[in-house]
Design an enzyme around this catalytic site. Sequence first.
Site, mmCIF file in Angstrom:
data_model
loop_
_atom_site.group_PDB
_atom_site.id
_atom_site.type_symbol
_atom_site.label_atom_id
_atom_site.label_comp_id
_atom_site.label_asym_id
_atom_site.label_seq_id
_atom_site.Cartn_x
_atom_site.Cartn_y
_atom_site.Cartn_z
ATOM 1 C CE1 TYR A 1 2.363 4.947 7.835
ATOM 2 C CE2 TYR A 1 3.713 6.087 9.469
ATOM 3 C CZ TYR A 1 2.714 6.112 8.499
ATOM 4 O OH TYR A 1 2.101 7.298 8.192
ATOM 5 C CE LYS B 1 3.556 7.187 5.090
ATOM 6 N NZ LYS B 1 2.649 7.588 3.975
ATOM 7 C CB SER C 1 5.210 9.499 8.803
ATOM 8 O OG SER C 1 5.120 9.201 10.178
ATOM 9 C CG ASN D 1 -1.947 -1.111 1.134
ATOM 10 O OD1 ASN D 1 -2.727 -1.181 0.181
ATOM 11 N ND2 ASN D 1 -1.929 -2.001 2.106
#
Lengths: 260, 260
Positions: free
Chosen positions: B158, B162, B121, B96
């Site tokens: 995560y 990024k 982020s 994703n």
Amino acid sequence: MVLIARYPHTERMAQSVLLTGAAGRVGEAILEGLADEHEWRLLDRDPPTEDHPGEFVVADITEGDTVREAMEGIDVVLHLAGDPRKTAPWESVLTNNIDGTQTVFEAAIDAGVEKVAFASSNHAVGHYETDERTPEMYRTHDDYLLDGTELPRPGNLYGVSKVAGESLGRYYHDEYGLSVVNVRIGNLTEGHPPIDYERGQAMWLSYRDCAHLFDRCIRADYDYEIVYGISDNDRKYYSLERAKDVLGYEPQDNSARHDD
Amino acid sequence: MVLIARYPHTERMAQSVLLTGAAGRVGEAILEGLADEHEWRLLDRDPPTEDHPGEFVVADITEGDTVREAMEGIDVVLHLAGDPRKTAPWESVLTNNIDGTQTVFEAAIDAGVEKVAFASSNHAVGHYETDERTPEMYRTHDDYLLDGTELPRPGNLYGVSKVAGESLGRYYHDEYGLSVVNVRIGNLTEGHPPIDYERGQAMWLSYRDCAHLFDRCIRADYDYEIVYGISDNDRKYYSLERAKDVLGYEPQDNSARHDD
């Protein structure tokens, strides 16, 4: 004793080393130089075509279960497996280089491996070679140097995959204390590059220096490092300082000298 | 004219903007503030539950054909879509966040889009928050600041995704001249964070400042930038200088003040 005096790092003798991508060119250079130096477990999706030291596991780097099994009893991983083409399509580098590298790091943590040396690439910083800087930056008198503290500037999607692999290494080091060195390999060729190929002269890594550099990645102590992997070329735009200072790298070859 | 005097950048009026991940929280903040400011095309895998400006495309960010269609006639992309969970498993962020972002950049190039703002982020640099630095770095008197020139240190997988997305932006900028800004978003919440939550105080981004910051990403001129997205908090460890200087960001909120 002599070794300890030369390199102020903990020295180990033979280590159990897992070499992924063992059938590729970097693997060939490493095994030519270091076959008798360590206990080898080799992994490649292509089966061996020649004699090889140690065990050989035929597996794709994305096969998690097999990679986890291959990690058992291993001290150091040299992770070279992946699509090596600078023109590789995104789908291939996403799977083989990015996902494959995450599989290797995760398995290394689970198995209690101490160190991972990741074969990164000059393509992770390829777009520093701008029209304004080239060909000047390839020349001996030019003092432009990348030293690993600069932000990545990938030159292609293969380079993007290497940046992603490096950042996986940063994460697994910070999170789990794994020793990680990202080696941004230049142009590895068995013979000297043509004297009129300026970039090739600047980027050259000889087989002998390649084997020695990865031997240092196996033996030296480090936390998290980014180093450049080239020979001691007269022309260069990559600094060798971190490789020398932290790993004890002592390159023997120079693209400008044919009398080695 | 007044705007041009304040920000020495080419100013445009209403733009055609594709907002991916429109149904998420960042999308909500942006649309609350900017619904009437631009011509919107919204994209999310979840269909809209409320009134919304412009068109709405229901699609997954990994569906290349649909993403390419949604790019037609677009000037600026605000790319927010992806798994937003800091605990997201690798398989999800690989698909994703990493693959999805490459799909967006590739489609943006094909469609002749001018600018892409990528929702990066604080987790891309989460491991700078070491045991040695915290909680001191969260405090007003502490002058430790990240400013976007530091190497990434992702705090989780995560965050790795990024970093990979940012490096895709760097590549598509260098290779194709696309304007790219990576916005490292702090903690976006509608209300002020609790006064005793030190990290939350330092990381806060108000809805109002979030909308304004992305408005500046739409209107300002830039090449390739990494900026931090927080309000003008008394406590902070992210520099706002690039966001202010390059984008003309003028935050109105401060986690330490409740009288705004």
